[in-house]
Scaffold this motif. Structure first.
Motif, PDB file in Angstrom:
ATOM      1  N   ILE A 263       6.164  46.099   7.703  1.00 21.98           N
ATOM      2  CA  ILE A 263       4.975  44.691   7.486  1.00 21.98           C
ATOM      3  C   ILE A 263       5.046  44.333   8.827  1.00 21.98           C
ATOM      4  O   ILE A 263       4.185  43.300   9.745  1.00 21.98           O
ATOM      5  CB  ILE A 263       5.044  42.810   6.458  1.00 21.98           C
ATOM      6  N   PHE A 264       6.693  43.573   9.339  1.00 20.46           N
ATOM      7  CA  PHE A 264       6.206  42.118  10.555  1.00 20.46           C
ATOM      8  C   PHE A 264       6.046  43.483  11.813  1.00 20.46           C
ATOM      9  O   PHE A 264       4.873  42.919  12.366  1.00 20.46           O
ATOM     10  CB  PHE A 264       7.961  42.019  10.660  1.00 20.46           C
ATOM     11  N   GLY A 265       6.847  44.272  11.662  1.00 23.19           N
ATOM     12  CA  GLY A 265       6.234  45.946  13.109  1.00 23.19           C
ATOM     13  C   GLY A 265       5.229  46.042  13.279  1.00 23.19           C
ATOM     14  O   GLY A 265       4.277  45.912  13.606  1.00 23.19           O
ATOM     15  N   GLY A 266       4.271  46.396  11.681  1.00 19.72           N
ATOM     16  CA  GLY A 266       3.420  46.770  11.418  1.00 19.72           C
ATOM     17  C   GLY A 266       1.831  45.672  12.302  1.00 19.72           C
ATOM     18  O   GLY A 266       1.229  46.027  12.991  1.00 19.72           O
ATOM     19  N   SER A 267       2.548  44.825  11.512  1.00 20.63           N
ATOM     20  CA  SER A 267       1.086  43.814  12.220  1.00 20.63           C
ATOM     21  C   SER A 267       1.621  42.972  13.678  1.00 20.63           C
ATOM     22  O   SER A 267       0.603  43.141  13.960  1.00 20.63           O
ATOM     23  CB  SER A 267       1.814  42.142  11.492  1.00 20.63           C
ATOM     24  N   LEU A 268       2.553  43.431  14.013  1.00 22.62           N
ATOM     25  CA  LEU A 268       2.983  43.031  15.283  1.00 22.62           C
ATOM     26  C   LEU A 268       2.134  44.342  16.543  1.00 22.62           C
ATOM     27  O   LEU A 268       1.500  44.330  17.832  1.00 22.62           O
ATOM     28  CB  LEU A 268       4.367  43.603  16.054  1.00 22.62           C
ATOM     29  N   PHE A 269       2.400  45.764  15.930  1.00 22.14           N
ATOM     30  CA  PHE A 269       2.400  46.454  16.613  1.00 22.14           C
ATOM     31  C   PHE A 269      -0.052  46.783  16.271  1.00 22.14           C
ATOM     32  O   PHE A 269      -0.548  46.545  17.350  1.00 22.14           O
ATOM     33  CB  PHE A 269       1.876  48.126  15.898  1.00 22.14           C
ATOM     34  N   ILE A 270      -0.313  46.075  15.528  1.00 21.98           N
ATOM     35  CA  ILE A 270      -1.848  45.901  15.091  1.00 21.98           C
ATOM     36  C   ILE A 270      -2.456  44.709  16.130  1.00 21.98           C
ATOM     37  O   ILE A 270      -3.106  45.076  16.868  1.00 21.98           O
ATOM     38  CB  ILE A 270      -2.149  45.442  13.580  1.00 21.98           C
ATOM     39  N   TYR A 271      -1.747  43.646  15.927  1.00 20.73           N
ATOM     40  CA  TYR A 271      -1.395  42.933  16.673  1.00 20.73           C
ATOM     41  C   TYR A 271      -1.737  43.431  18.558  1.00 20.73           C
ATOM     42  O   TYR A 271      -2.858  43.041  19.296  1.00 20.73           O
ATOM     43  CB  TYR A 271      -1.050  41.563  16.436  1.00 20.73           C
ATOM     44  N   ILE A 272      -0.807  43.982  19.025  1.00 16.56           N
ATOM     45  CA  ILE A 272      -0.746  44.566  20.166  1.00 16.56           C
ATOM     46  C   ILE A 272      -2.022  45.055  20.735  1.00 16.56           C
ATOM     47  O   ILE A 272      -2.461  45.079  21.525  1.00 16.56           O
ATOM     48  CB  ILE A 272       0.653  45.014  20.936  1.00 16.56           C
ATOM     49  N   LEU A 273      -1.923  46.399  19.838  1.00 17.37           N
ATOM     50  CA  LEU A 273      -3.490  47.559  19.780  1.00 17.37           C
ATOM     51  C   LEU A 273      -4.500  46.947  19.431  1.00 17.37           C
ATOM     52  O   LEU A 273      -5.705  47.182  20.723  1.00 17.37           O
ATOM     53  CB  LEU A 273      -3.315  48.558  18.699  1.00 17.37           C
ATOM     54  N   ASN A 274      -4.829  45.524  19.423  1.00 19.30           N
ATOM     55  CA  ASN A 274      -6.050  44.982  19.704  1.00 19.30           C
ATOM     56  C   ASN A 274      -6.667  43.764  20.652  1.00 19.30           C
ATOM     57  O   ASN A 274      -7.145  44.184  21.379  1.00 19.30           O
ATOM     58  CB  ASN A 274      -6.012  43.765  17.845  1.00 19.30           C
ATOM     59  N   VAL A 275      -5.212  43.730  20.857  1.00 23.29           N
ATOM     60  CA  VAL A 275      -5.908  43.355  22.430  1.00 23.29           C
ATOM     61  C   VAL A 275      -5.554  43.992  23.623  1.00 23.29           C
ATOM     62  O   VAL A 275      -6.637  44.117  24.215  1.00 23.29           O
ATOM     63  CB  VAL A 275      -4.532  42.247  22.851  1.00 23.29           C
ATOM     64  N   LEU A 276      -5.018  45.256  23.282  1.00 23.23           N
ATOM     65  CA  LEU A 276      -5.560  46.067  24.232  1.00 23.23           C
ATOM     66  C   LEU A 276      -7.022  46.477  23.927  1.00 23.23           C
ATOM     67  O   LEU A 276      -7.446  46.695  25.343  1.00 23.23           O
ATOM     68  CB  LEU A 276      -4.555  47.371  23.927  1.00 23.23           C
ATOM     69  N   ARG A 277      -7.019  46.598  22.925  1.00 19.31           N
ATOM     70  CA  ARG A 277      -8.584  47.452  22.538  1.00 19.31           C
ATOM     71  C   ARG A 277      -9.756  46.014  22.614  1.00 19.31           C
ATOM     72  O   ARG A 277     -10.460  46.769  23.531  1.00 19.31           O
ATOM     73  CB  ARG A 277      -8.648  47.629  20.831  1.00 19.31           C
ATOM     74  N   ILE A 278      -9.709  45.117  22.879  1.00 16.42           N
ATOM     75  CA  ILE A 278     -10.677  44.190  23.441  1.00 16.42           C
ATOM     76  C   ILE A 278     -10.334  44.106  24.937  1.00 16.42           C
ATOM     77  O   ILE A 278     -11.619  44.203  25.751  1.00 16.42           O
ATOM     78  CB  ILE A 278     -10.157  42.427  22.934  1.00 16.42           C
ATOM     79  N   GLY A 279      -9.251  44.436  25.388  1.00 20.74           N
ATOM     80  CA  GLY A 279      -9.308  44.482  27.355  1.00 20.74           C
ATOM     81  C   GLY A 279     -10.046  46.212  27.972  1.00 20.74           C
ATOM     82  O   GLY A 279     -11.114  45.839  28.228  1.00 20.74           O
ATOM     83  N   PHE A 280      -9.553  46.813  26.562  1.00 19.07           N
ATOM     84  CA  PHE A 280     -10.325  47.862  27.269  1.00 19.07           C
ATOM     85  C   PHE A 280     -11.586  48.264  27.036  1.00 19.07           C
ATOM     86  O   PHE A 280     -12.928  48.819  28.169  1.00 19.07           O
ATOM     87  CB  PHE A 280      -9.270  48.771  26.772  1.00 19.07           C
ATOM     88  N   LEU A 281     -12.188  47.317  25.860  1.00 20.31           N
ATOM     89  CA  LEU A 281     -13.582  47.140  25.150  1.00 20.31           C
ATOM     90  C   LEU A 281     -14.704  46.429  26.807  1.00 20.31           C
ATOM     91  O   LEU A 281     -15.020  46.378  26.856  1.00 20.31           O
ATOM     92  CB  LEU A 281     -13.664  46.829  24.249  1.00 20.31           C
ATOM     93  N   CYS A 282     -13.902  45.659  26.985  1.00 17.71           N
ATOM     94  CA  CYS A 282     -14.690  45.285  28.012  1.00 17.71           C
ATOM     95  C   CYS A 282     -14.586  45.294  29.874  1.00 17.71           C
ATOM     96  O   CYS A 282     -15.604  45.384  30.195  1.00 17.71           O
ATOM     97  CB  CYS A 282     -13.422  43.222  28.534  1.00 17.71           C
ATOM     98  N   VAL A 283     -13.741  46.233  29.995  1.00 14.61           N
ATOM     99  CA  VAL A 283     -13.633  47.075  30.966  1.00 14.61           C
ATOM    100  C   VAL A 283     -14.647  47.574  30.728  1.00 14.61           C
ATOM    101  O   VAL A 283     -15.716  48.203  31.337  1.00 14.61           O
ATOM    102  CB  VAL A 283     -12.095  48.047  31.422  1.00 14.61           C
ATOM    103  N   LEU A 284     -14.731  49.096  29.086  1.00 16.41           N
ATOM    104  CA  LEU A 284     -15.546  49.933  29.550  1.00 16.41           C
ATOM    105  C   LEU A 284     -17.286  49.920  29.676  1.00 16.41           C
ATOM    106  O   LEU A 284     -17.979  50.022  29.951  1.00 16.41           O
ATOM    107  CB  LEU A 284     -15.376  50.481  27.969  1.00 16.41           C
ATOM    108  N   VAL A 285     -17.478  47.830  28.647  1.00 13.39           N
ATOM    109  CA  VAL A 285     -18.525  47.837  28.585  1.00 13.39           C
ATOM    110  C   VAL A 285     -18.957  46.677  29.835  1.00 13.39           C
ATOM    111  O   VAL A 285     -20.539  47.229  30.659  1.00 13.39           O
ATOM    112  CB  VAL A 285     -18.797  46.427  27.635  1.00 13.39           C
TER     113      VAL A 285
END
Length: 183
Positions: A117-139
């Protein structure tokens, strides 16, 4: 009726645990959000904004994020252009609550469950931040594709990752994993 309760006990236990965990975590998260008052940005969303700025600065060292003073969101500026806003729904907490509820419903031994739960939640958080960053660059680079990128591709990515984490959990670590392997 008793026969059906016995027959479907594992399924009913899964549903009960899932919904109980989901409702409790959602209630706690809502109380957390309410503690900030109306039109105030919560700490987690602020942290997501700061982490997104760090990701964007890999592409543009002048990228900034700025909290809107009248509404609860963060404005993202990339290459000196207002490109997106980060609202509370962008912080992935609802996705993490869904993830945690599923893992709890298929729980295994306490220590591996808590670590996953802890590792997966941290992984999801990090991927989400990367997702937002890449989304901004692509937009920024493909403004006409905003609807597809934000509404289809990136949600598919984050929920796809959560689904893969669930499969790993059920097949490798849950209390049902050993039963599945033996059959």
């Amino acid at each position: 009726m008793k026969k059906y309760l016995i027959l479907y006990k594992p399924f009913l236990f899964f549903l009960g645990t899932f919904f109980f965990t989901y409702i409790v975590l959602t209630f706690l998260y809502q109380e957390y959000l309410n503690s900030f008052g109306e039109n105030k940005l919560d700490t987690i969303t602020r942290l997501v904004g700061e982490n997104t700025k760090q990701v964007l600065q890999l592409f543009d060292n002048k990228a900034i994020v700025e909290e809107n003073k009248s509404e609860p969101y963060i404005m993202v500026f990339y290459k000196q252009k207002y490109i997106a806003r980060i609202i509370e729904g962008c912080n992935a907490i609802s996705v993490i609550i869904l993830f945690v509820s599923f893992v709890a419903a298929f729980s295994g031994k306490l220590k591996p469950t808590l670590f996953f739960i802890f590792g997966g939640s941290l992984f999801i958080y990090i991927l989400n931040v990367l997702r937002i960053g890449f989304l901004c660059v692509l937009v920024f680079n493909f403004p006409n594709q905003n609807q597809f990128l934000h509404g289809v591709l990136f949600p598919l990515f984050i929920y796809g990752v959560v689904f893969i984490l669930w499969l790993i959990w059920v097949n490798k670590f849950s209390r049902y994993a050993s039963k599945i392997i033996k059959e």
